[in-house]
Design an enzyme around this catalytic site. Structure first.
Site, PDB file in Angstrom:
ATOM      1  N   THR A 129       0.918  -1.641  -0.033  1.00  0.00           N
ATOM      2  CA  THR A 129       0.173   0.357   0.141  1.00  0.00           C
ATOM      3  C   THR A 129       1.112   1.454   0.222  1.00  0.00           C
ATOM      4  O   THR A 129       1.754   1.654   0.522  1.00  0.00           O
ATOM      5  CB  THR A 129      -0.253   0.413   1.004  1.00  0.00           C
ATOM      6  OG1 THR A 129      -1.419  -1.615   0.729  1.00  0.00           O
ATOM      7  CG2 THR A 129      -2.004   0.801   1.221  1.00  0.00           C
ATOM      8  N   GLY A 134      -4.281   2.420  -2.692  1.00  0.00           N
ATOM      9  CA  GLY A 134      -4.661   1.380  -1.221  1.00  0.00           C
ATOM     10  C   GLY A 134      -5.151   0.050  -2.123  1.00  0.00           C
ATOM     11  O   GLY A 134      -4.753  -0.998  -2.732  1.00  0.00           O
ATOM     12  N   GLN A 354     -24.067  -2.773  23.440  1.00  0.00           N
ATOM     13  CA  GLN A 354     -25.236  -2.117  24.423  1.00  0.00           C
ATOM     14  C   GLN A 354     -26.124  -2.891  25.255  1.00  0.00           C
ATOM     15  O   GLN A 354     -26.607  -2.237  25.644  1.00  0.00           O
ATOM     16  CB  GLN A 354     -26.471  -2.203  22.517  1.00  0.00           C
ATOM     17  CG  GLN A 354     -27.737  -1.470  23.000  1.00  0.00           C
ATOM     18  CD  GLN A 354     -27.530   0.420  22.715  1.00  0.00           C
ATOM     19  OE1 GLN A 354     -26.539   1.086  22.438  1.00  0.00           O
ATOM     20  NE2 GLN A 354     -28.536   0.985  23.272  1.00  0.00           N
ATOM     21  N   HIS A 356     -24.972  -3.510  27.614  1.00  0.00           N
ATOM     22  CA  HIS A 356     -23.809  -3.525  29.060  1.00  0.00           C
ATOM     23  C   HIS A 356     -24.199  -2.254  29.212  1.00  0.00           C
ATOM     24  O   HIS A 356     -24.277  -1.522  29.794  1.00  0.00           O
ATOM     25  CB  HIS A 356     -22.728  -3.780  28.633  1.00  0.00           C
ATOM     26  CG  HIS A 356     -22.322  -5.063  28.943  1.00  0.00           C
ATOM     27  ND1 HIS A 356     -22.482  -6.168  27.732  1.00  0.00           N
ATOM     28  CD2 HIS A 356     -21.306  -6.146  29.983  1.00  0.00           C
ATOM     29  CE1 HIS A 356     -22.049  -7.234  28.219  1.00  0.00           C
ATOM     30  NE2 HIS A 356     -21.112  -7.004  29.687  1.00  0.00           N
ATOM     31  N   GLY A 357     -24.863  -1.363  28.191  1.00  0.00           N
ATOM     32  CA  GLY A 357     -24.972  -0.147  29.079  1.00  0.00           C
ATOM     33  C   GLY A 357     -24.305   0.872  28.955  1.00  0.00           C
ATOM     34  O   GLY A 357     -23.768   0.030  28.341  1.00  0.00           O
ATOM     35  N   GLU A 381      -6.604  -5.800   5.101  1.00  0.00           N
ATOM     36  CA  GLU A 381      -7.350  -7.135   3.370  1.00  0.00           C
ATOM     37  C   GLU A 381      -8.421  -6.646   2.707  1.00  0.00           C
ATOM     38  O   GLU A 381      -8.573  -7.891   2.738  1.00  0.00           O
ATOM     39  CB  GLU A 381      -6.301  -8.264   4.310  1.00  0.00           C
ATOM     40  CG  GLU A 381      -5.310  -8.242   5.460  1.00  0.00           C
ATOM     41  CD  GLU A 381      -4.769  -9.455   5.774  1.00  0.00           C
ATOM     42  OE1 GLU A 381      -4.815 -10.072   4.791  1.00  0.00           O
ATOM     43  OE2 GLU A 381      -3.534  -9.245   6.456  1.00  0.00           O
TER      44      GLU A 381
END
Ligand code: FAD
Length: 405
Positions: A129, A134, A354, A356-357, A381
């Site tokens: 790259t 890229g 989410q 787990h808040g 990749e």
């Protein structure tokens, strides 16, 4: 049709699982603490110690031929191992590996580059790259100009994994500007002492790739890897070879996130009941499991395709039947696995966070790290868009047929 793993695969998976649980997992908290201070998650010496411990159990060189002391495991078995490693937020990888294209090295180069890389004495990086190339890798501009028996390399490479620590780089440069990258690019083995420099690139996740600068770096002809003009093909081989590895690893990350979400949904109470009793939470868990298993199936199919067609491991002696058709089939299966697993792991980790808040958003749990880390899987990749390009091109041009072949 048999979906069962064979006994050997089950034994290997279980040994790796217990190794990761006993030896690697206990380092996770320390890794998270170190990374939060801006330090590398794991010291090279600690990684080496773990790798040597794994070696003493026989786990060394998963994809390395036996003549170099490796296991040369089939792709299916390797994918199971990558999934196990994905469950843990420690940047651990088994030792004894070298870039697949380093096997194009001649006898001298094998002694100087391949063997020390397998032994972990020298670190390599792969540099294709550039700032202007890229996804469109064929647009590379770095030049290698002939001067006597040497080549003068000029240009910049960027986003190179391990580039700041590498002892040598496998560099793809244009040797015939008229032909361009396809047919006019060559791979060079370039020691750092030859004069290239590097600087790290900060990212939102644990990865720290580097930019590499080549300011008239003189490289002898004997450091050409493979044939003159073969560089672009080698570059593509490097990228495509293990496309089932990253999705296999993604499956492991998603498994960990989902298991955390299930445990939390059963224990966290709101309004007098565990949150897992709410349909909103149940659906997130159900959808995550369906997507996780769909991704696992695609990964196993991609690895099985590579094994079946003789690309899975070196001992199989190369492609069976028509090599071009086999390569198409493997590429297509791997692109499906990479595209789907990359999206899947981002959705599953997002849902786990989410569920787990507020706790999910804190640095007390590894979920925020996983959230930042998995974003990369949709980019490197081959981006999601490049996988879609491959898949649609194969179908529109008739390289791939619908249904089971
Ligand atoms: C952490 C990290 C590690 C890496 N390690 C290495 C390494 O070791 N060696 C190495 O050589 N490279 C490495 N890379 C580079 C990586 O392969 C490229 O970043 C990737 O291929 C995308 O290229 P780009 O960043 O130039 O994006 P671009 O190619 O500029 O693309 C930008 C956006 O446009 C989209 N896009 C581009 N063309 C099209 C099109 N035709 N149709 C639709 N959408 C399109 C892309 O999908 C992307 O969303 C690494 C990158 C990262 C982030």
């Amino acid at each position: 049709m048999d979906f069962a793993l064979n006994e050997e695969d089950i034994a290997i998976r279980d040994t790796v699982r217990s190794f990761i649980t006993r030896e690697v997992m206990p380092l996770e908290e320390d890794v998270l603490r170190r990374e939060r201070k801006g330090l590398p998650g794991i010291e090279p010496a600690t990684l080496k110690e773990l790798q040597n411990k794994a070696r003493s159990f026989g786990f060394w060189g998963l994809s390395t031929p036996e003549e170099y002391g490796g296991m040369d495991l089939p792709a299916i078995t390797q994918s199971l191992i990558w999934t196990e490693a994905g469950r843990c937020n420690v940047p651990f990888r088994f030792g004894g590996e070298a870039d697949n294209i380093l096997y194009y090295a001649n006898e001298e180069q094998r002694k100087e580059f391949l063997v020390p890389t397998i032994e972990g004495e020298r670190l390599s990086c792969f540099a294709l790259t550039e700032p202007g190339a890229g996804s469109d890798a064929a647009n590379i501009k770095m030049t290698a100009t002939k001067d006597g028996d040497d080549w003068i390399l000029r240009g910049e490479k960027t986003f190179i994994t391990g580039g700041n620590d590498a002892d040598f780089a496998i560099v793809i440069a244009v040797t015939d500007p008229e032909r361009g990258a396809r047919g006019g690019a060559t791979a060079f083995l370039v020691d750092r002492e030859m004069g290239w420099t590097s600087s790290p690139i900060e990212t939102m996740g644990p990865a720290t790739p580097a930019s590499l600068y080549f300011d008239d770096v003189r490289v002898p002809s004997r450091n050409i890897l493979g044939e003159l003009g073969q560089g672009f093909d080698l570059g593509m081989e490097w990228i495509v070879a293990g496309r089932w590895r990253i999705p296999a690893w993604a499956v492991g990350i998603a498994e960990r996130a989902l298991s955390m979400a299930i445990e939390y949904a059963n224990t966290r109470e709101t309004f007098g009941a565990p949150i897992g009793q709410n349909q909103a939470i149940q659906w997130m868990i159900a959808d995550s499991h369906v997507e996780l298993e769909a991704a696992r199936s695609l990964v196993l199919r991609a690895a099985w395709t590579a094994d079946r067609l003789g690309f899975g491991r070196r001992a199989d002696g190369g492609p069976k039947g028509n090599p071009k058709a086999a390569a198409n089939e493997i590429r297509h299966a791997a692109a499906m696995a990479k595209l789907y697993a990359a999206g899947m792991v981002n959705r599953v980790v997002d849902r786990a966070l989410q569920i787990h808040g507020g706790m999910g958003y804190t640095r007390e749990l590894p979920l925020e790290r996983m959230y930042r880390q998995v974003r990369l899987i949709r980019i490197y990749e081959g981006t999601d868009e490049m996988q879609r390009l491959i898949l649609s091109r194969d179908l529109l041009r008739g390289y791939t047929k619908l249904g089971i072949n």
